[in-house]
Design a protein around this motif. Structure first.
Motif, short mmCIF file in Angstrom:
data_model
loop_
_atom_site.label_atom_id
_atom_site.label_comp_id
_atom_site.label_asym_id
_atom_site.label_seq_id
_atom_site.Cartn_x
_atom_site.Cartn_y
_atom_site.Cartn_z
N VAL A 35 0.96 -1.17 0.10
CA VAL A 35 0.14 -0.03 -0.13
C VAL A 35 0.92 1.05 -0.16
CG1 VAL A 35 -1.70 1.31 1.34
CG2 VAL A 35 -1.85 -1.12 1.28
N GLN A 36 1.91 1.17 0.71
CA GLN A 36 2.87 2.31 0.87
C GLN A 36 3.31 2.64 -0.61
OE1 GLN A 36 2.34 0.20 3.04
NE2 GLN A 36 3.20 0.78 5.21
N LYS A 37 3.96 1.49 -0.90
CA LYS A 37 4.65 1.68 -2.37
C LYS A 37 3.52 2.31 -3.45
CE LYS A 37 7.20 -1.45 -4.29
NZ LYS A 37 7.68 -2.61 -4.76
N LEU A 38 2.20 2.02 -3.48
CA LEU A 38 1.45 2.86 -4.31
C LEU A 38 1.13 4.25 -3.88
CD1 LEU A 38 -1.44 -0.18 -4.39
CD2 LEU A 38 -0.07 0.33 -6.06
N GLN A 39 1.41 4.68 -2.92
CA GLN A 39 1.47 5.91 -2.39
C GLN A 39 2.67 6.83 -2.62
OE1 GLN A 39 0.46 5.82 1.42
NE2 GLN A 39 -1.75 5.26 1.38
N CYS A 40 3.71 6.05 -2.68
CA CYS A 40 5.03 6.72 -2.86
C CYS A 40 5.90 5.86 -3.89
CB CYS A 40 5.69 6.89 -1.67
SG CYS A 40 7.40 7.64 -1.71
N PRO A 41 6.22 6.21 -5.25
CA PRO A 41 6.88 5.51 -6.20
C PRO A 41 8.38 5.37 -5.92
CG PRO A 41 6.26 7.58 -7.20
CD PRO A 41 5.44 7.24 -5.89
N LYS A 42 9.00 6.14 -4.83
CA LYS A 42 10.09 6.17 -4.45
C LYS A 42 10.74 5.04 -3.59
CE LYS A 42 10.82 11.37 -4.08
NZ LYS A 42 11.23 12.49 -3.16
N ILE A 43 9.69 4.45 -3.30
CA ILE A 43 9.86 3.03 -2.20
C ILE A 43 10.14 1.81 -3.26
CG2 ILE A 43 9.04 1.61 -0.28
CD1 ILE A 43 7.22 3.75 0.45
N LYS A 44 11.32 1.26 -2.91
CA LYS A 44 11.63 0.15 -3.87
C LYS A 44 11.80 -1.17 -2.77
CE LYS A 44 11.94 2.89 -7.23
NZ LYS A 44 10.95 2.61 -8.55
N THR A 45 11.69 -2.31 -3.35
CA THR A 45 11.58 -3.51 -2.51
C THR A 45 12.74 -4.75 -2.86
OG1 THR A 45 9.18 -3.35 -2.03
CG2 THR A 45 10.27 -5.47 -1.48
N VAL A 46 13.52 -5.06 -2.04
CA VAL A 46 14.51 -6.15 -2.12
C VAL A 46 13.93 -7.39 -1.61
CG1 VAL A 46 16.69 -7.03 -1.83
CG2 VAL A 46 16.51 -4.45 -2.32
N ASP A 47 13.94 -8.35 -2.46
CA ASP A 47 13.42 -9.69 -2.03
C ASP A 47 14.26 -10.59 -0.88
OD1 ASP A 47 12.14 -12.90 -3.61
OD2 ASP A 47 11.81 -12.08 -1.50
N ILE A 48 13.98 -10.91 0.15
CA ILE A 48 15.01 -11.71 0.94
C ILE A 48 14.43 -13.25 1.24
CG2 ILE A 48 16.30 -9.98 2.01
CD1 ILE A 48 13.19 -11.40 3.48
#
Length: 383
Positions: free
Chosen positions: A342-355
Motif C-alpha cells: 500500500v505504501q508503494k502505491l502511495q510513493c513510487p520512491k519506495i523500492k523492495t528487495v526480496d529476501i
C-alpha cells in the motif's frame, strides 16, 4: 562435495535469480517428508512472503484457517496432520501488530497440541524489538513476548536484523538472526550506477557502526550526522530515582554527591565530506520517517546531489509515504520482511528487495540438520 549456496545473487528490484541448481536442491529436499510450512497471517497481503518461500522450497503451503471472529477473537484451525513433523510458521507483521502476535501464539499452541515434533517460527521482523530496554517505570516488552512464544510451544526462531542483538538472550531456545546486508549491498552495486561516488551516512552516532560496516565492504567514505534531536533526558530516565528526591530532603551526614552538569545538545553537524557525492543513509528500521527526512535536508544543504535510504524493515507508519514523496530523498530501499504494498502505491520512491531465498535456505538447512554458518559468511557483528 555438497553444492554450495551462492549469496548474494543476481537481483532486480523485487526478485532475485537463484544460483544454478539451487531450485532443484530445494525442491528435492522439500519433497522429503517430515516438515510443513504454514502461514499464520489472516490477511492475504501478509501471506505473500510465505508463498515466495514455499515456491522456492518446492513445497505447498500448509492447510490451515486463520481468521477473526465477530467478537474480535482469533481462531486457528489446522487442516492436516503434523504429528512428529518439523513445522515452520511464517509470520510477517502488518500494521495490526497485536493481532499478528496472537495469530502466531495461537497457531504455535495448536501445533503443539497436535504433537508437532519441532515448531520453528520464521519471523523476519520481530515485533516489540524497540521495547528491549527499561524506560522509566515501564517494562521490557520484548522479553515478555519471548517468554510467551516459548510457552506457546515454539522451539526455534528465524528472524532478521534484530533491533538489538542482545534480544537473542531473552529466549530459552535457539534464535538465528539472519542479516539483510548482502542483499542491500548488492542493490547498491547493481542499481546505483555511480555508487563509487557515494558516501555511507549514519543519521546519528548510534548508527555509526552499521554505516562503517557498509562503507568498509563497499570501500566508500563514511559520514556521521551529529547533533540530531535525541530523546529528552527525562525520557531516558530508567526509573531508578524513585521516589523523586525532594528539594528540602536532608542527606545523610557526610554524604556529598557531586553536581551533575546539564546535558546540552550540540548544533547539527555532518562529520565527513558529502559535497558533490551520493549520500546513502543506512539503518535497520524505517518507521517514523521524520528523522530520515531531516537528515536528507541536512545532507542536501551540505552538497549531496542524490540521497538514498537503505533499511531492512520498512514499517513506514502513518503518513510516511507522503513525507518521503515530498522530501529530498530520491529513493527508499527496504526488504519485504514487512508488507508495504500500500505504501508503494502511495510513493513510487519506495523500492523492495526480496529476501525470501535466504529464509527458504535457512528452513532447508534447519530441517536437514545442516550448519547455518554459510548464511553468515562475510557478515560482521556490526551489521
Amino acid at each position: 562435495m555438497p553444492r554450495k549456496l551462492l549469496l548474494p545473487y543476481k537481483s532486480g528490484f523485487s526478485h532475485f535469480r537463484a544460483p544454478r541448481g539451487l531450485h532443484e536442491s530445494l525442491a528435492m529436499n522439500a519433497a522429503r517428508s517430515g516438515y510443513r510450512v504454514f502461514s499464520a497471517n489472516s490477511t492475504a497481503a501478509s501471506t505473500e512472503l510465505a508463498k515466495k518461500i514455499t515456491e522456492r522450497l518446492g513445497a505447498e503451503l500448509g492447510k490451515s484457517v486463520v481468521y477473526q471472529e465477530t467478537n474480535g477473537e482469533t481462531r486457528v484451525e489446522i487442516k492436516e496432520s503434523v504429528r512428529g513433523q518439523d513445522v515452520f510458521i511464517i509470520q510477517t507483521i502488518p500494521r495490526d501488530v497485536n493481532t499478528a502476535v496472537m495469530e502466531l501464539l495461537i497457531m504455535a499452541y495448536a501445533l503443539k497440541t497436535s504433537c508437532a515434533r519441532n515448531i520453528i517460527g520464521v519471523i523476519p521482523y520481530f515485533p516489540y524489538s524497540k521495547q528491549s530496554k527499561m524506560r522509566k517505570r515501564g517494562s521490557i516488552v520484548c522479553k515478555l513476548l519471548a517468554s510467551m512464544l516459548a510457552k506457546a510451544g515454539l522451539t526455534h526462531i528465524i528472524t532478521m536484523d534484530l533491533h538489538q542483538k542482545e534480544i537473542q538472550g531473552f529466549f530459552s531456545f535457539p534464535v538465528d538472526n539472519l542479516r539483510a546486508s548482502p542483499f542491500l549491498l548488492q542493490y547498491i552495486q547493481e542499481e546505483i550506477p555511480d555508487y563509487r561516488n557515494a558516501v555511507i551516512v549514519a543519521k546519528s552516532p548510534g548508527a555509526a557502526k552499521r554505516a562503517q560496516s557498509y562503507a568498509e565492504r563497499l570501500r566508500l567514505g563514511l559520514a556521521v550526522i551529529h547533533g540530531e534531536a535525541q530523546c529528552t533526558e527525562q525520557d531516558m530516565d530508567d526509573g531508578r530515582h524513585s521516589p523523586p528526591m525532594l528539594k528540602n530532603a536532608t542527606l545523610h551526614p557526610g554524604l556529598e554527591l557531586p553536581l551533575m552538569m546539564a546535558k546540552e545538545k550540540p548544533p547539527i553537524t555532518v562529520v565527513g565530506d558529502v559535497g558533490g557525492r551520493i549520500a546513502i543513509i543506512v539503518d535497520d528500521i524505517i518507521d517514523d520517517v521524520e528523522s530520515f527526512v531531516a537528515a536528507a535536508e541536512i545532507l542536501k544543504e551540505r552538497g549531496a546531489y542524490k540521497i538514498f535510504v537503505m533499511a531492512t524493515h520498512g514499517l513506514l507508519s502513518a503518513d510516511a509515504p507522503r513525507l518521503i514523496e515530498e522530501s529530498s530523498i530520491d529513493e527508499v530501499v527496504v526488504t519485504n520482511t514487512v508488507p508495504h504494498e500500500v505504501q508503494k502505491l502511495q510513493c513510487p520512491k519506495i523500492k523492495t528487495v526480496d529476501i525470501s531465498l535466504i529464509l527458504s535456505e535457512a528452513i532447508r538447512r534447519i530441517h536437514n540438520g545442516e550448519s547455518m554458518a554459510y548464511l553468515f559468511r562475510n557478515i560482521t557483528v556490526d551489521d
